[in-house]
Write a protein that holds these residues in place. Structure first.
Motif, PDB file in Angstrom:
ATOM      1  N   SER A 153     -18.391 -51.151   1.576  1.00  9.18           N
ATOM      2  CA  SER A 153     -17.556 -50.127   0.955  1.00  9.18           C
ATOM      3  C   SER A 153     -16.086 -50.480   1.101  1.00  9.18           C
ATOM      4  CB  SER A 153     -17.813 -48.763   1.611  1.00  9.18           C
ATOM      5  OG  SER A 153     -19.166 -48.388   1.519  1.00  9.18           O
ATOM      6  N   PHE A 154     -15.280 -49.907   0.223  1.00 11.33           N
ATOM      7  CA  PHE A 154     -13.821 -49.992   0.274  1.00 11.33           C
ATOM      8  C   PHE A 154     -13.304 -51.427   0.153  1.00 11.33           C
ATOM      9  CE2 PHE A 154     -15.096 -46.423   3.139  1.00 11.33           C
ATOM     10  CZ  PHE A 154     -14.806 -45.394   2.254  1.00 11.33           C
ATOM     11  N   GLY A 155     -14.103 -52.325  -0.417  1.00 13.67           N
ATOM     12  CA  GLY A 155     -13.663 -53.700  -0.622  1.00 13.67           C
ATOM     13  C   GLY A 155     -13.640 -54.559   0.632  1.00 13.67           C
ATOM     14  N   GLN A 156     -14.173 -54.029   1.735  1.00 11.92           N
ATOM     15  CA  GLN A 156     -14.079 -54.747   2.997  1.00 11.92           C
ATOM     16  C   GLN A 156     -15.046 -55.923   3.115  1.00 11.92           C
ATOM     17  OE1 GLN A 156     -11.608 -53.990   5.343  1.00 11.92           O
ATOM     18  NE2 GLN A 156     -10.989 -52.792   3.556  1.00 11.92           N
ATOM     19  N   GLN A 157     -16.093 -55.924   2.324  1.00 13.85           N
ATOM     20  CA  GLN A 157     -17.095 -56.997   2.407  1.00 13.85           C
ATOM     21  C   GLN A 157     -17.081 -57.859   1.143  1.00 13.85           C
ATOM     22  OE1 GLN A 157     -17.942 -53.644   3.073  1.00 13.85           O
ATOM     23  NE2 GLN A 157     -17.743 -53.916   5.264  1.00 13.85           N
ATOM     24  N   VAL A 158     -15.886 -58.046   0.591  1.00 15.82           N
ATOM     25  CA  VAL A 158     -15.708 -58.856  -0.620  1.00 15.82           C
ATOM     26  C   VAL A 158     -14.720 -59.978  -0.300  1.00 15.82           C
ATOM     27  CG1 VAL A 158     -15.011 -58.857  -3.040  1.00 15.82           C
ATOM     28  CG2 VAL A 158     -16.114 -56.824  -2.072  1.00 15.82           C
ATOM     29  N   VAL A 266     -20.718 -49.825  -8.958  1.00 12.42           N
ATOM     30  CA  VAL A 266     -21.007 -48.407  -9.145  1.00 12.42           C
ATOM     31  C   VAL A 266     -21.150 -47.758  -7.782  1.00 12.42           C
ATOM     32  CG1 VAL A 266     -22.532 -46.736 -10.260  1.00 12.42           C
ATOM     33  CG2 VAL A 266     -22.270 -49.024 -11.248  1.00 12.42           C
ATOM     34  N   ASN A 267     -20.468 -46.632  -7.598  1.00 21.37           N
ATOM     35  CA  ASN A 267     -20.491 -45.915  -6.332  1.00 21.37           C
ATOM     36  C   ASN A 267     -21.128 -44.550  -6.534  1.00 21.37           C
ATOM     37  OD1 ASN A 267     -18.427 -47.741  -4.660  1.00 21.37           O
ATOM     38  ND2 ASN A 267     -17.613 -47.464  -6.714  1.00 21.37           N
ATOM     39  N   SER A 268     -22.356 -44.384  -6.036  1.00 19.70           N
ATOM     40  CA  SER A 268     -23.075 -43.138  -6.279  1.00 19.70           C
ATOM     41  C   SER A 268     -22.435 -41.955  -5.569  1.00 19.70           C
ATOM     42  CB  SER A 268     -24.544 -43.276  -5.851  1.00 19.70           C
ATOM     43  OG  SER A 268     -24.651 -43.562  -4.466  1.00 19.70           O
ATOM     44  N   ASN A 269     -21.854 -42.180  -4.401  1.00 15.96           N
ATOM     45  CA  ASN A 269     -21.170 -41.121  -3.653  1.00 15.96           C
ATOM     46  C   ASN A 269     -19.700 -41.496  -3.499  1.00 15.96           C
ATOM     47  OD1 ASN A 269     -23.691 -40.055  -3.411  1.00 15.96           O
ATOM     48  ND2 ASN A 269     -23.845 -40.195  -1.200  1.00 15.96           N
ATOM     49  N   ALA A 270     -19.027 -41.613  -4.617  1.00 17.89           N
ATOM     50  CA  ALA A 270     -17.640 -42.086  -4.600  1.00 17.89           C
ATOM     51  C   ALA A 270     -16.710 -41.064  -3.942  1.00 17.89           C
ATOM     52  CB  ALA A 270     -17.169 -42.366  -6.013  1.00 17.89           C
ATOM     53  N   HIS A 271     -15.915 -41.522  -2.996  1.00 19.46           N
ATOM     54  CA  HIS A 271     -14.891 -40.662  -2.404  1.00 19.46           C
ATOM     55  C   HIS A 271     -13.876 -40.277  -3.474  1.00 19.46           C
ATOM     56  CE1 HIS A 271     -15.646 -41.032   2.021  1.00 19.46           C
ATOM     57  NE2 HIS A 271     -16.478 -41.930   1.536  1.00 19.46           N
ATOM     58  N   PHE A 272     -13.480 -39.017  -3.478  1.00 17.35           N
ATOM     59  CA  PHE A 272     -12.546 -38.593  -4.519  1.00 17.35           C
ATOM     60  C   PHE A 272     -11.269 -37.973  -3.959  1.00 17.35           C
ATOM     61  CE2 PHE A 272     -16.108 -35.572  -4.153  1.00 17.35           C
ATOM     62  CZ  PHE A 272     -15.460 -34.414  -3.742  1.00 17.35           C
ATOM     63  N   ILE A 273     -10.968 -38.239  -2.694  1.00 23.32           N
ATOM     64  CA  ILE A 273      -9.696 -37.755  -2.133  1.00 23.32           C
ATOM     65  C   ILE A 273      -8.534 -38.494  -2.767  1.00 23.32           C
ATOM     66  CG2 ILE A 273      -8.272 -37.673  -0.045  1.00 23.32           C
ATOM     67  CD1 ILE A 273     -10.746 -36.974   1.535  1.00 23.32           C
ATOM     68  N   ASN A 274      -8.632 -39.829  -2.852  1.00 24.20           N
ATOM     69  CA  ASN A 274      -7.569 -40.600  -3.492  1.00 24.20           C
ATOM     70  C   ASN A 274      -7.418 -40.212  -4.962  1.00 24.20           C
ATOM     71  OD1 ASN A 274      -6.975 -42.035  -1.170  1.00 24.20           O
ATOM     72  ND2 ASN A 274      -8.332 -43.729  -1.664  1.00 24.20           N
ATOM     73  N   MET A 275      -8.539 -39.964  -5.613  1.00 26.64           N
ATOM     74  CA  MET A 275      -8.504 -39.542  -7.012  1.00 26.64           C
ATOM     75  C   MET A 275      -7.755 -38.216  -7.137  1.00 26.64           C
ATOM     76  SD  MET A 275      -9.480 -40.450 -10.108  1.00 26.64           S
ATOM     77  CE  MET A 275     -10.949 -41.493 -10.050  1.00 26.64           C
ATOM     78  N   HIS A 276      -7.992 -37.300  -6.216  1.00 26.31           N
ATOM     79  CA  HIS A 276      -7.302 -36.006  -6.242  1.00 26.31           C
ATOM     80  C   HIS A 276      -5.811 -36.181  -6.001  1.00 26.31           C
ATOM     81  CE1 HIS A 276      -5.819 -32.309  -4.172  1.00 26.31           C
ATOM     82  NE2 HIS A 276      -6.389 -31.746  -5.211  1.00 26.31           N
ATOM     83  N   GLN A 277      -5.460 -37.031  -5.041  1.00 22.11           N
ATOM     84  CA  GLN A 277      -4.052 -37.280  -4.747  1.00 22.11           C
ATOM     85  C   GLN A 277      -3.347 -37.910  -5.940  1.00 22.11           C
ATOM     86  OE1 GLN A 277      -4.432 -39.732  -1.254  1.00 22.11           O
ATOM     87  NE2 GLN A 277      -4.495 -37.981   0.150  1.00 22.11           N
TER      88      GLN A 277
END
Length: 297
Positions: A153-158, A266-277
Motif C-alpha cells: 500500500s501507499f507505493g511503499q512496495q514499488v 485498483v484499491n478496494s478500500n481506498a483511503h479518502f482523507i487525502n481526497m477530502h483534503q
C-alpha cells in the motif's frame, strides 16, 4: 421507524489516526442517513462464527449489511457463507489486494494496462537462488523496469530498477514475497490520477504528482490537486468497477504519451482523507448511501 442496523468490519490490529478518522466518518455518514453502523473487529467476529456440524449462528444481532473495511478474506467469506451482504464482496477485495491477480482478472483487449510479467513463485524464505528467468523478463521489457510486490500500500512496495544489478538487489530485498515486473510508463513518471468511484459514479478525483520520485503517492511525499476526469478516464474506471464487481474503489490511472489513460492499480478500500483534503468531498456519504440503496433491506 426502526433504524437500519449494519456493521463496519475493520482490522483489530490496525491502530492509526488515519484509519480511525475514516471509520468515524463512515459511522457519522450512516447516522445522518438513519443507519446505526457499528464498528466490529475481525478479532471479535472470527471467534463468534464457528464452523462444523451442529454449529449455530451466534446469539448476536445480525446486521442488514456489512461495510467490509478490511482485507481479512477468510472472515469476509465466512460472513458471506452466513448470508450477509458485504460491500465490497470477498472476491473483489481478494482480487484487488493482489496486484498480479488484478491484472489476471482484467481482459487485455478491454482494459489498457502496462505490459506485465508475473515473477515465478519460490518457496525458499531467502527468495530466488538463481535468476535465469530475468533473461526472459529483460527480453520482454526494457530497462528501467518497475518491480511491484503483489501485496502493498501507499507505493511503499514499488521499485524502479535500471539494470540487472539493481534488479538482483531489489529481488534480494523482496525475498520470497510474490511480485511482478512491469513496463515503465515514462510519460506518467511522477504523476497519476486517483478517481474515487462509488458504483459507476466518479464522486471525486485528484491529480497526484511528485517532482523527485517516479511514484506519485501523497503518502510518499507527493502533491495533489483537484481534478476533473475526462470521459475516457471515467469510462475506463467504470469498466474496471464493472469487471471486478466492485461497489466502491479508488482507481489509479497513468497517462500514456497521447494522454490516454492506462490502469495502474485498483484499491478496494481506498483511503479518502487525502481526497477530502484535496477536493472537499467526503466519500463516506456516497459509500453509505450506495450501500443502503443496494442492500435490499
Amino acid at each position: 421507524m426502526q433504524s437500519i442496523y449494519a456493521w463496519l468490519v475493520v482490522n483489530g490490529f490496525v491502530r492509526s489516526e488515519k484509519f480511525e478518522q475514516i471509520f468515524e466518518w463512515l459511522v457519522q455518514a450512516a447516522k445522518k442517513q438513519g443507519c446505526n453502523l457499528e464498528v466490529r473487529h475481525n478479532t471479535q467476529l472470527l471467534a463468534q462464527f464457528a464452523l462444523g456440524e451442529g454449529c449455530k449462528m451466534p446469539e448476536i444481532r445480525m446486521p442488514q449489511f456489512v461495510i467490509f473495511w478490511d482485507k481479512d478474506i477468510r472472515l469476509a467469506r465466512l460472513l458471506e457463507k452466513r448470508g450477509l451482504r458485504l460491500f465490497n464482496c470477498a472476491q473483489s477485495i481478494e482480487i484487488c489486494d493482489d496486484k498480479a491477480r488484478t491484472f489476471l482478472e482484467l481482459p487485455d483487449n478491454e482494459v489498457k494496462m502496462p505490459k506485465t510479467l508475473i515473477a515465478p513463485k519460490t518457496f525458499r524464505p531467502e527468495g530466488f537462488l538463481e535468476l535465469d528467468f530475468l533473461n526472459e523478463i529483460e527480453y520482454k521489457l526494457n530497462y528501467p523496469i518497475v518491480i511491484k510486490e503483489c501485496y502493498g500500500s501507499f507505493g511503499q512496495q514499488v521499485y524502479l530498477v535500471h539494470n540487472r544489478q539493481e534488479a538482483r538487489e531489489c529481488l534480494r530485498k523482496v525475498k520470497n514475497r510474490p511480485c511482478l515486473f512491469q513496463e515503465y510508463i515514462a510519460s506518467s513518471a511522477g504523476r497519476d490520477l486517483r478517481i474515487q468511484m462509488v458504483g459507476d459514479q466518479p464522486v471525486a478525483a485528484m491529480y497526484r504528482y511528485h517532482t523527485r520520485d517516479f511514484r506519485a503517492n501523497v503518502t510518499n511525499g507527493g502533491n495533489m490537486k483537484s481534478y476533473t476526469p475526462n470521459q475516457e478516464q471515467v469510462a475506463l474506471a467504470q469498466k474496471v468497477m464493472r469487471l471486478l464487481h466492485l461497489d466502491f474503489a479508488g482507481i489509479d490511472l497513468m497517462f500514456d504519451t497521447d494522454g490516454s489513460p492506462i490502469l495502474c492499480e485498483v484499491n478496494s478500500n481506498a483511503h479518502f482523507i487525502n481526497m477530502h483534503q484535496c477536493t472537499g468531498i467526503n466519500a463516506a456519504d456516497n459509500i453509505v448511501s450506495y450501500c443502503i440503496a443496494h442492500a435490499k433491506i
